[in-house]
Structure formats: C-alpha cells, structure tokens
Design an enzyme around this catalytic site. Structure first.
Site, PDB file in Angstrom:
ATOM      1  N   ARG A  16       7.204 -14.242   6.121  1.00 37.07           N
ATOM      2  CA  ARG A  16       6.299 -15.039   5.289  1.00 37.07           C
ATOM      3  C   ARG A  16       5.563 -14.211   4.232  1.00 37.07           C
ATOM      4  O   ARG A  16       4.877 -14.755   3.365  1.00 37.07           O
ATOM      5  CB  ARG A  16       5.279 -15.778   6.171  1.00 37.07           C
ATOM      6  CG  ARG A  16       5.858 -17.064   6.759  1.00 37.07           C
ATOM      7  CD  ARG A  16       4.894 -17.722   7.707  1.00 37.07           C
ATOM      8  NE  ARG A  16       4.845 -17.037   9.000  1.00 37.07           N
ATOM      9  CZ  ARG A  16       3.906 -17.233   9.926  1.00 37.07           C
ATOM     10  NH1 ARG A  16       2.928 -18.076   9.689  1.00 37.07           N
ATOM     11  NH2 ARG A  16       3.942 -16.578  11.060  1.00 37.07           N
ATOM     12  N   TYR A 101      -1.297  -3.895  17.381  1.00 36.98           N
ATOM     13  CA  TYR A 101      -0.301  -4.526  16.509  1.00 36.98           C
ATOM     14  C   TYR A 101      -0.439  -3.968  15.101  1.00 36.98           C
ATOM     15  O   TYR A 101      -1.554  -3.879  14.578  1.00 36.98           O
ATOM     16  CB  TYR A 101      -0.508  -6.058  16.508  1.00 36.98           C
ATOM     17  CG  TYR A 101      -0.267  -6.627  17.891  1.00 36.98           C
ATOM     18  CD1 TYR A 101       0.955  -7.194  18.220  1.00 36.98           C
ATOM     19  CD2 TYR A 101      -1.249  -6.522  18.874  1.00 36.98           C
ATOM     20  CE1 TYR A 101       1.193  -7.668  19.499  1.00 36.98           C
ATOM     21  CE2 TYR A 101      -1.016  -6.988  20.159  1.00 36.98           C
ATOM     22  CZ  TYR A 101       0.207  -7.556  20.471  1.00 36.98           C
ATOM     23  OH  TYR A 101       0.447  -8.001  21.734  1.00 36.98           O
ATOM     24  N   GLY A 102       0.692  -3.631  14.512  1.00 38.69           N
ATOM     25  CA  GLY A 102       0.672  -3.064  13.163  1.00 38.69           C
ATOM     26  C   GLY A 102       0.173  -4.027  12.115  1.00 38.69           C
ATOM     27  O   GLY A 102      -0.212  -3.623  11.021  1.00 38.69           O
ATOM     28  N   ASN A 168      -5.615 -15.569  23.318  1.00 39.93           N
ATOM     29  CA  ASN A 168      -5.168 -14.181  23.445  1.00 39.93           C
ATOM     30  C   ASN A 168      -5.077 -13.546  22.059  1.00 39.93           C
ATOM     31  O   ASN A 168      -4.456 -14.099  21.163  1.00 39.93           O
ATOM     32  CB  ASN A 168      -3.780 -14.200  24.103  1.00 39.93           C
ATOM     33  CG  ASN A 168      -3.166 -12.824  24.198  1.00 39.93           C
ATOM     34  OD1 ASN A 168      -3.873 -11.823  24.321  1.00 39.93           O
ATOM     35  ND2 ASN A 168      -1.844 -12.778  24.138  1.00 39.93           N
ATOM     36  N   ALA A 379     -17.557  15.783 -32.592  1.00 41.36           N
ATOM     37  CA  ALA A 379     -16.643  14.643 -32.462  1.00 41.36           C
ATOM     38  C   ALA A 379     -15.241  15.020 -32.907  1.00 41.36           C
ATOM     39  O   ALA A 379     -15.057  15.728 -33.889  1.00 41.36           O
ATOM     40  CB  ALA A 379     -17.155  13.480 -33.302  1.00 41.36           C
TER      41      ALA A 379
HETATM   42  C1  UD1 Z   1       1.434 -13.303  20.309  1.00 37.39           C
HETATM   43  C2  UD1 Z   1       1.014 -13.590  21.730  1.00 37.39           C
HETATM   44  C3  UD1 Z   1      -0.003 -14.710  21.743  1.00 37.39           C
HETATM   45  C4  UD1 Z   1      -1.207 -14.327  20.891  1.00 37.39           C
HETATM   46  C5  UD1 Z   1      -0.746 -13.966  19.488  1.00 37.39           C
HETATM   47  C6  UD1 Z   1      -1.893 -13.390  18.717  1.00 37.39           C
HETATM   48  C7  UD1 Z   1       3.007 -13.139  23.074  1.00 37.39           C
HETATM   49  C8  UD1 Z   1       4.157 -13.716  23.799  1.00 37.39           C
HETATM   50  N1  UD1 Z   1       2.183 -14.010  22.469  1.00 37.39           N
HETATM   51  O1  UD1 Z   1       2.065 -14.466  19.825  1.00 37.39           O
HETATM   52  O2  UD1 Z   1      -0.442 -14.972  23.071  1.00 37.39           O
HETATM   53  O3  UD1 Z   1      -2.119 -15.401  20.860  1.00 37.39           O
HETATM   54  O4  UD1 Z   1       0.273 -12.950  19.539  1.00 37.39           O
HETATM   55  O5  UD1 Z   1      -1.492 -13.223  17.390  1.00 37.39           O
HETATM   56  O6  UD1 Z   1       2.833 -11.942  23.092  1.00 37.39           O
HETATM   57  N2  UD1 Z   1       6.764  -8.058  17.712  1.00 37.39           N
HETATM   58  C9  UD1 Z   1       7.676  -7.044  17.845  1.00 37.39           C
HETATM   59  N3  UD1 Z   1       8.839  -7.296  18.489  1.00 37.39           N
HETATM   60  C10 UD1 Z   1       9.130  -8.510  19.008  1.00 37.39           C
HETATM   61  C11 UD1 Z   1       8.193  -9.540  18.865  1.00 37.39           C
HETATM   62  C12 UD1 Z   1       7.000  -9.285  18.223  1.00 37.39           C
HETATM   63  O7  UD1 Z   1       7.453  -5.931  17.392  1.00 37.39           O
HETATM   64  O8  UD1 Z   1      10.197  -8.628  19.585  1.00 37.39           O
HETATM   65  C13 UD1 Z   1       5.507  -7.807  17.013  1.00 37.39           C
HETATM   66  C14 UD1 Z   1       5.431  -8.600  15.748  1.00 37.39           C
HETATM   67  O9  UD1 Z   1       5.878  -7.816  14.638  1.00 37.39           O
HETATM   68  C15 UD1 Z   1       3.957  -8.901  15.619  1.00 37.39           C
HETATM   69  C16 UD1 Z   1       3.462  -8.917  17.046  1.00 37.39           C
HETATM   70  O10 UD1 Z   1       4.445  -8.244  17.812  1.00 37.39           O
HETATM   71  O11 UD1 Z   1       3.275  -7.867  14.949  1.00 37.39           O
HETATM   72  C17 UD1 Z   1       3.202 -10.314  17.589  1.00 37.39           C
HETATM   73  O12 UD1 Z   1       4.405 -11.033  17.564  1.00 37.39           O
HETATM   74  P1  UD1 Z   1       4.460 -12.566  17.228  1.00 37.39           P
HETATM   75  O13 UD1 Z   1       5.839 -13.022  17.370  1.00 37.39           O
HETATM   76  O14 UD1 Z   1       3.730 -12.829  15.963  1.00 37.39           O
HETATM   77  O15 UD1 Z   1       3.620 -13.161  18.453  1.00 37.39           O
HETATM   78  P2  UD1 Z   1       2.925 -14.541  18.456  1.00 37.39           P
HETATM   79  O16 UD1 Z   1       3.928 -15.591  18.619  1.00 37.39           O
HETATM   80  O17 UD1 Z   1       1.974 -14.652  17.339  1.00 37.39           O
END
Ligand code: UD1
Ligand code: CA
Length: 455
Positions: A16, A101-102, A168, A379
């Site tokens: 996005r 988280y990055g 969370n 100047a």
């Molecule tokens: C996750 C949490 C959710 C929380 C939310 C907060 C889980 C299952 N859910 O959901 O409870 O409320 O974050 O924002 O953890 N990433 C990886 N590898 C993967 C998947 C994700 O590196 O295989 C990284 C993504 O780049 C991202 C972060 O982990 O930075 C969160 O992943 P995302 O898929 O956005 O989790 P949410 O569905 O938002």
C-alpha cells in the site's frame, strides 16, 4: 540480568506504500523507519538485533550495516509467528527477547523498558493499547480475574470479541526458552492460513505463565505505517513532540507546527526560531540565538547571541558568538566564522576561516580562504580558488580592506592592513600596508559622437 535480544520484523512488502522502496526504508524525520527501531533497540541495551527480512532484503541490507545486527531471511511471508521463527536459531536460550516491527518506528524507550521488565521464566510482557476504533487489530481476551488468556485476530473474532477495545500492538517481550518451546507448536489453521505469533499468548496462559500487560503513553507510539498517509501522520506527531521538547527547554517557536527536526538538535535558552526552519544532522544552537524564517541548518554549531536571518542555508559550519548571517547566506562545509563576524546576503563561503569582527556583507564567494580579524570584504569579491584541476588557498591578513568587485586569484596572500582597489584582479601577493590596484586605467574622451542609425 539475562542478555536482551531484539527481533525486528521487516519482511512484509508494504504494497500500500505504492513504492519500489521497501516499506521499512521510508523515512520519518529523515531517517528510515527501520533505523529508528534499531536505534531504540540499542538504547535498550540490546546485545544483538535480529532483522527478519524478505521483500527488498538486498535494499534493506545495503543501507543497514552494523556489527550488532544479524539478518534472518524469511523467503515467504507465512505470518508473524513464522517470521520470528526464522530468527529463533540465532537466539541464545538464556536471552530475553523483545519483538518489534520495522514499520512501527516511534515506540518510546521508557515504554519498552517497562515491557521488558515483565519478562521472566514465569511471565511474558505484552504491549496493548485501548482504541476507540479497534477495527483491524487482534483483540485481547481476558478471564474473570482480568488476566490475559489469548489474542484473537479480527478475521477470526466473533461479534462479541470484535466489541473489545483493548488490542494487540504486536510488540511482545518473552524469554527465548519460551519462544523455542511455543513457536514450533503454532498451526496455520485460521482464517488467514498464517502462523500467528499471537497464538503464543494462549499457550502461555495454558501453561500458567503470566501475561503481564504494558501500555504506551500515547497511541502514536504503537502506530504502524501501512501507507503514506499514516507515514505523514507519524511524521507530524514526531515533529510535534520535538517542538514541545524545544519549547520546554527554552526556545520560542513562532509556530510549533512549522519546524522540522531531522536529527539531533540541542539548544540553549531564549532561542527564537521563526517559521519553516529545518534542522538536519547534529546541530547545536547556544543561548539567545535567533533564527529567521526559511532557514536550513545541517551539522553545525551556532554560538550564543548570533542572528541567522531569513533564507540562510548552513551546512557543516561553526559560527561564533554575536555573529550575523544572512539574509540569503550560504555557509558550506568547513566554514568557521569567529565571534562578531558578519556574512550578509548572497554570500557563499566554503572551507573559510573568518577571523573575529570580519565582514563579508554582500554578493561574494569566499572558498579555501583564511581571513584574519577585522577584514572588510567588499561586495562582489570572488576568491578564484579553482584552476580547473586543483583548489588553491587565499590568505587575507588582519585589517585588510578588499574593494568591491575584486577577483583574488589563488594561491594569493594579502598581508595585514592591505588595501585592494575596487575592480581589481589580484594575482600576486601584496605586502603589509600596501595598496594594490589591478584594473584598466580609465580614459575620458571628450565630445564623443555616438553612432547613428543607418537608413
Ligand atoms: C498483527 C497482529 C495483530 C496486531 C497487529 C498490530 C498477528 C497474527 N497479528 O496483525 O494482533 O493487532 O499486528 O498492527 O501477529 N511480517 C513479516 N512476515 C510475515 C508477516 C508479517 O515480517 O510473514 C511483518 C510485517 O512486515 C509487518 C508485521 O510483521 O511489519 C505485522 O504483520 P501484519 O501482517 O501487518 O500483521 P497484522 O495483520 O497487522
Ligand atoms: Ca499490520
């Protein structure tokens, strides 16, 4: 105390963002989000930082190198639990592990210290936040004793669970031993077919491991970035915090919403900062300095009582006390202005040492030059420092007066109290107290007949 290891998840694509740049490399306050998180991890005293990367891994690695960093590749994004599992072999059993988280760049150190303090053999720390609109987040489930028992993801939640406002943040502190026992037990039998990190919470509760909750002081601390609108929101929050800090430390800001600090800015008391001033890199500004509108200050020091007038750009320079710079001045790297100097409009300096009380008031270029005290540069004076191949020095002694529109062809040296006639091109050294004039002599021709137009 058991060593702290920080795992940073940064493998996601960030589609996005609509960008060829991996999401975690997009910048807040001039610094990639991932680097904010790494810096925070260091402030917490992390022994090692584990970056889990996937999408754009080469780009991430290329600009993020450090001895305390270890990468783990997640080839396929199979969920947050799967992501942490990629770093698991690199975590010592006795470690306390903080998962960050990055794309959540601005969590405060104090918040995370509180969270990490909750980790033990018998407890884990979970960072939650209570939101008016919990839509999209995992919900925190609690029992009758108000203890956390599980997290349920939005897509797996019942209507009743969706009404829960405590969510969370994703940020979690847990012992490596617990992670090593729980992560291999994760299943992907859920609505998204992913290995959810959040399922370890129910495992903890089932084993009688206490889930202890910490909360941030502000929602923005745990806000993630999924698109450029959220990136801009976090940028503005961050800048707002900077403005509050500066005012608390004794700066008057013409408008706290129109200042940008991209780096480390320290200030003395009674500093005045007008609108649209940008600070980059490491900048120190002493007491009673005033900075006019639309200035850019990068990696510089400004001494007490100095005035920087509107539209000045200062980089890699030090300015003494009670100096005046601008409006429209450009101080480039290696400029050192002593106390009570003046560099006025449309003047550019580079690698220039300017002695106390000296003035370069208008329309000049002074580069690779050393000026003594009380020098007056007229100047339109140019130091011709470059012969097309090499740079050469110009030396100007104390009390020298350089007339307007002078070219000083370096290498050249003007000793103390020299006077240079306006319009000169100076190619030879001038000795103390001499006047040098180097220009065509003026001829006046009487009764000059102007040309007439041909029919
Ligand atoms: C996750 C949490 C959710 C929380 C939310 C907060 C889980 C299952 N859910 O959901 O409870 O409320 O974050 O924002 O953890 N990433 C990886 N590898 C993967 C998947 C994700 O590196 O295989 C990284 C993504 O780049 C991202 C972060 O982990 O930075 C969160 O992943 P995302 O898929 O956005 O989790 P949410 O569905 O938002
Ligand atoms: Ca998310």
């Amino acid at each position: 105390m058991n060593p702290l290891h920080v795992v940073i998840l940064a493998a996601g694509q960030g589609s996005r963002m609509k960008s060829s740049l991996p999401k975690v490399l997009h910048r807040i306050a001039g610094k990639p989000m991932l680097h904010h998180v790494i810096d925070t991890a260091r402030k917490l005293g992390a022994e090692r930082i584990h970056g889990v990367i996937g999408h754009g891994a080469d780009q991430v690695r290329a600009i993020t190198q450090a001895d305390d960093l270890q990468w783990a590749m997640q080839e396929e994004q199979l969920g947050t639990g799967h992501a942490v599992a990629q770093a698991l072999p690199n975590l010592p059993d006795e470690a306390r592990v903080l998962i960050l988280y990055g794309d959540v760049p601005l969590t405060r150190r104090e918040t995370l210290e509180d969270l990490v303090s909750k980790v033990s053999d018998a407890s884990i720390g979970l960072l939650t936040v209570t939101l008016d609109d919990p839509n999209g987040y995992g919900r925190i489930l609690r029992n009758e004793q108000d203890k956390v028992t599980a997290i349920v993801e939005q897509k797996d939640a019942s209507e009743a669970q969706k009404a829960i406002n405590e969510v969370n943040t994703g940020i979690l502190a847990v012992s490596a031993r617990h992670l090593k026992s729980w992560l291999p037990q994760l299943s992907n039998a859920n609505a998204q077919g992913e290995y959810y990190l959040t399922d370890v919470i129910a495992m903890a509760a089932n084993e009688g491991v206490s889930v202890d909750v910490a909360q941030p002081a502000n929602e923005f601390e745990v806000q993630g970035v999924n698109n450029r609108v959220q990136l801009a929101e976090l940028e503005r929050w961050y800048q707002g915090q900077q403005a509050i800090r500066l005012m608390t430390e004794g700066a008057t800001l013409a408008d706290p919403a129109r200042i940008d600090v991209r780096g480390d800015l320290s200030i003395g008391q009674d500093v005045l900062i007008d609108i649209n001033v940008v600070f980059e890199g490491t900048v120190t500004v002493d007491s009673e300095v005033s900075i006019g509108p639309n200035c850019v200050l990068k990696d510089c020091h400004i001494g007490a009582g100095t005035r920087i007038e509107a539209n000045s750009v200062i980089e890699g320079a030090t300015v003494g006390k009670k100096a005046q710079v601008g409006p429209f001045a450009r101080l480039r790297p290696g400029t050192q202005l002593s106390d009570s100097t003046k560099v006025g409009n449309f003047v550019e300096t580079k690698k220039a040492l300017v002695g106390e009380g000296s003035k370069i008031n208008h329309l000049s270029y002074v580069g690779d030059a050393v000026l003594g005290k009380k020098v007056n540069v007229g100047a339109g004076t140019i130091t011709c420092n470059y012969d097309g191949v090499n740079k050469h020095q110009t030396r100007i002694g104390d009390g020298v007066f350089v007339g307007s529109n002078t070219s000083l062809v370096a290498p050249v040296s003007l000793e103390a109290n020299v006077t240079i006639g306006a319009g000169s091109t100076i190619t030879r050294d001038v000795s103390e107290d001499e006047l040098a004039v180097a220009r065509g002599r003026q001829r006046n021709i009487a009764n000059w007949a102007r040309p007439t137009r041909k029919e």
